[in-house]
Design an enzyme around this catalytic site. Structure first.
Site, PDB file in Angstrom:
ATOM      1  N   SER A 169      -9.718   0.012   7.022  1.00 54.13           N
ATOM      2  CA  SER A 169      -9.177   0.035   5.649  1.00 54.13           C
ATOM      3  C   SER A 169      -8.496  -1.237   5.175  1.00 54.13           C
ATOM      4  O   SER A 169      -8.142  -1.353   4.001  1.00 54.13           O
ATOM      5  CB  SER A 169      -8.196   1.187   5.491  1.00 54.13           C
ATOM      6  OG  SER A 169      -8.911   2.393   5.446  1.00 54.13           O
ATOM      7  N   SER A 209      -9.713   2.412   2.834  1.00 56.24           N
ATOM      8  CA  SER A 209      -8.878   3.099   1.881  1.00 56.24           C
ATOM      9  C   SER A 209      -7.962   2.192   1.079  1.00 56.24           C
ATOM     10  O   SER A 209      -7.458   2.579   0.034  1.00 56.24           O
ATOM     11  CB  SER A 209      -8.028   4.129   2.638  1.00 56.24           C
ATOM     12  OG  SER A 209      -7.115   3.479   3.511  1.00 56.24           O
ATOM     13  N   LYS A 221       0.853  -1.196   0.000  1.00 56.36           N
ATOM     14  CA  LYS A 221       0.000   0.000   0.000  1.00 56.36           C
ATOM     15  C   LYS A 221       0.886   1.244   0.000  1.00 56.36           C
ATOM     16  O   LYS A 221       1.901   1.307   0.697  1.00 56.36           O
ATOM     17  CB  LYS A 221      -0.899  -0.014   1.241  1.00 56.36           C
ATOM     18  CG  LYS A 221      -1.983   1.068   1.243  1.00 56.36           C
ATOM     19  CD  LYS A 221      -2.853   0.968   2.501  1.00 56.36           C
ATOM     20  CE  LYS A 221      -3.982   2.001   2.488  1.00 56.36           C
ATOM     21  NZ  LYS A 221      -4.773   1.984   3.741  1.00 56.36           N
TER      22      LYS A 221
HETATM   23  N1  GLN Z   1     -13.041   4.609   6.142  1.00 60.02           N
HETATM   24  C1  GLN Z   1     -12.311   5.023   7.289  1.00 60.02           C
HETATM   25  C2  GLN Z   1     -11.957   6.485   7.183  1.00 60.02           C
HETATM   26  O1  GLN Z   1     -12.273   7.045   6.194  1.00 60.02           O
HETATM   27  C3  GLN Z   1     -11.130   4.132   7.465  1.00 60.02           C
HETATM   28  C4  GLN Z   1      -9.839   4.663   7.063  1.00 60.02           C
HETATM   29  C5  GLN Z   1      -8.693   3.756   7.334  1.00 60.02           C
HETATM   30  O2  GLN Z   1      -8.822   2.720   7.973  1.00 60.02           O
HETATM   31  N2  GLN Z   1      -7.538   4.175   6.879  1.00 60.02           N
HETATM   32  O3  GLN Z   1     -11.394   7.069   8.062  1.00 60.02           O
END
Ligand code: GLN
Length: 460
Positions: free
Chosen positions: A158, A134, A59
């Protein structure tokens, strides 16, 4: 197969499908040379790690020497870090071969990968749908056979939510179990790096490689972790859950969970009962406030972490002759950050500002404590908790893009684990009415990540 063959096969696959999927932001031009070096070491009789030579996707939130690391943002376009994040360094030391960097929502803010400054990733199951976020790039790469292994990061889901909507396996380790050194910070008290793979055992193997104490991260836990691969192998060999108490979290299987997801979940509960688990219902009333608390704590920490993108230290600089330092900073941040990042910086600085601190940030921290207590009470009744990993199957690209709140409430199932620091796994539990993957979430108490692997491998 040799590492060169395995790596080439995956590079070919990327060349064939990534034009459509856009799981990768950068492909490692040195991959074949690195694979050849592993093959040569093996041929010379060197004892290498079980995963040595296997390709892995990373990532873009993780710093990598020799490959750009943008965290999905324009403000870091083209930035090549001078050091590897610890999980990346450990992968390389074990002989895994980086295939490249995967797409993500900008600074890991989002649940669909649509907030990437470089355009969205598509779900390999249906190109009109999101791959989650994400870390949609890592999940799509694994689901589409572009990569057998990938790394993700999970601040509010994410890793687990993209796994759920792409039919893959992903694990958020216990907070402090995997080093955050070199992981571009979103919310430091919530972030954890973890594996994304196609099987539970593969996640366990990768977790064993990347985990463990790191003096470079002051929140890294200094303790002896068991072998997660051994736990997964034990679970697979046993093939049952006898003696395990499993708690269904009432608040995570109620309003907002789609009917087909709930149907698959009830089947999973039955499957676990048939496998010998004792299933009980548990209640965590404070979870009702988890999304609200998370969307105060996360922007507060993110607004502070993102202050380092000041046009001087890293990446982009937008300047015109005669401008002041403040002008340059302002113009750079205006041009370099996307709308979701700006929204959260404004939310975070507001929540932290003098007159509002107690009302917002202070209250959110109290909710965080209540959520931890709810988990403590639930784990007194059960060894493992379960819920759907995401409320729906993959939604359509664009469906929630203009509605931040709809995007935020989508995280209801995954956020509590981050607020409490406990480990969680997302794994496949069949298909929804639309033929798209549905995910099951397993949650274990702090430090007990091995329970996820033992149970996950037993029911996989
Ligand atoms: N969807 C969550 C957010 O927007 C999770 C983000 C993440 O885990 N990096 O904060």
């Amino acid at each position: 197969v040799s590492s060169v063959e395995a790596t080439q096969a995956h590079l070919d696959r990327i060349a064939a499908v990534d034009g459509e999927l856009h799981a990768f932001l950068h492909v490692n031009a040195g991959a074949i040379d690195q694979a050849r070096a592993i093959d040569e070491r093996r041929a010379s009789g060197e004892q290498l790690h079980e995963l040595a030579g296997a390709p892995v996707a990373i990532k873009d939130v993780l710093c990598t020497v020799g490959m750009p690391s943008t965290s999905g943002s324009r403000i870091l376009e083209g930035w090549i870090p001078p050091y590897d994040a610890t999980p990346v360094a450990r992968l390389k030391a074990a002989g895994l071969v980086p295939l490249g960097k995967t797409n993500m929502d900008e600074f890991a803010m989002g649940s669909s990968t649509e907030h990437s400054a470089y355009g969205p990733t598509r779900n390999p199951w249906d190109l009109e749908r999101i791959p989650g976020g994400s870390g949609g790039g890592s999940a799509a790469a694994v689901a589409s056979f572009e990569a057998p292994f990938a790394l993700g990061s999970d601040t509010g889901g994410s890793i687990r939510q993209p796994a759920a909507v792409t039919g893959t396996v992903g694990v958020k380790p216990t907070y402090g179990g995997v080093s955050r050194y070199g992981s571009i910070a979103l919310a430091s008290s919530l972030d954890q790096v973890g594996p994304v793979t196609r099987t539970v055992l593969d996640s366990a193997l990768l977790h064993d490689v990347i985990g463990g104490h790191d003096p470079h991260d002051s929140t890294s836990l200094d303790r002896d972790w068991p072998s997660f691969a051994a736990a997964a192998r034990e679970g697979a060999a046993a093939g049952d859950l006898r003696g395990l108490r499993v708690g269904v979290v009432r608040e995570l299987d109620s309003d907002g969970i789609a009917a087909d997801v709930d149907a698959r979940f009830q089947e999973a509960v039955q499957l676990m009962t048939d496998a010998g688990a004792e299933v009980v219902e548990v209640s965590c009333p404070s979870f009702a406030y988890s999304v609200a608390a998370y969307y105060l704590i996360l922007p507060a920490e993110a607004s502070s972490n993102l202050a380092r993108f000041d046009s001087v230290r890293f990446g982009l600089r937008v300047e015109r002759p005669g401008q002041t330092v403040e002008d340059v900073m302002g113009a750079t941040r205006e041009a370099g950050f996307g709308p979701e990042v700006k929204r959260r910086i404004i939310l975070g600085t507001y929540a932290l500002s003098a007159g509002y601190y107690d009302a917002y940030y202070g209250s959110a921290q109290k909710v965080r404590t209540l959520i931890q207590r709810d988990f403590d009470a639930a784990f007194a009744q059960a060894d493992l908790l379960i819920s759907p990993a995401a409320p729906t199957t993959a939604f359509k690209l664009g469906e929630k893009l203009d509605d931040p709140l709809a995007m935020y409430v989508n995280d209801i199932t995954t956020i509590p684990a981050n607020l409490a620091g406990i480990p969680g796994m997302g794994l496949p539990m069949g298909l929804g009415d639309d033929g798209l993957p549905v995910g099951l979430q397993l949650l274990a108490p702090m430090f007990e990540d091995d329970r996820l692997y033992r149970a996950g491998a037993a029911i996989e």
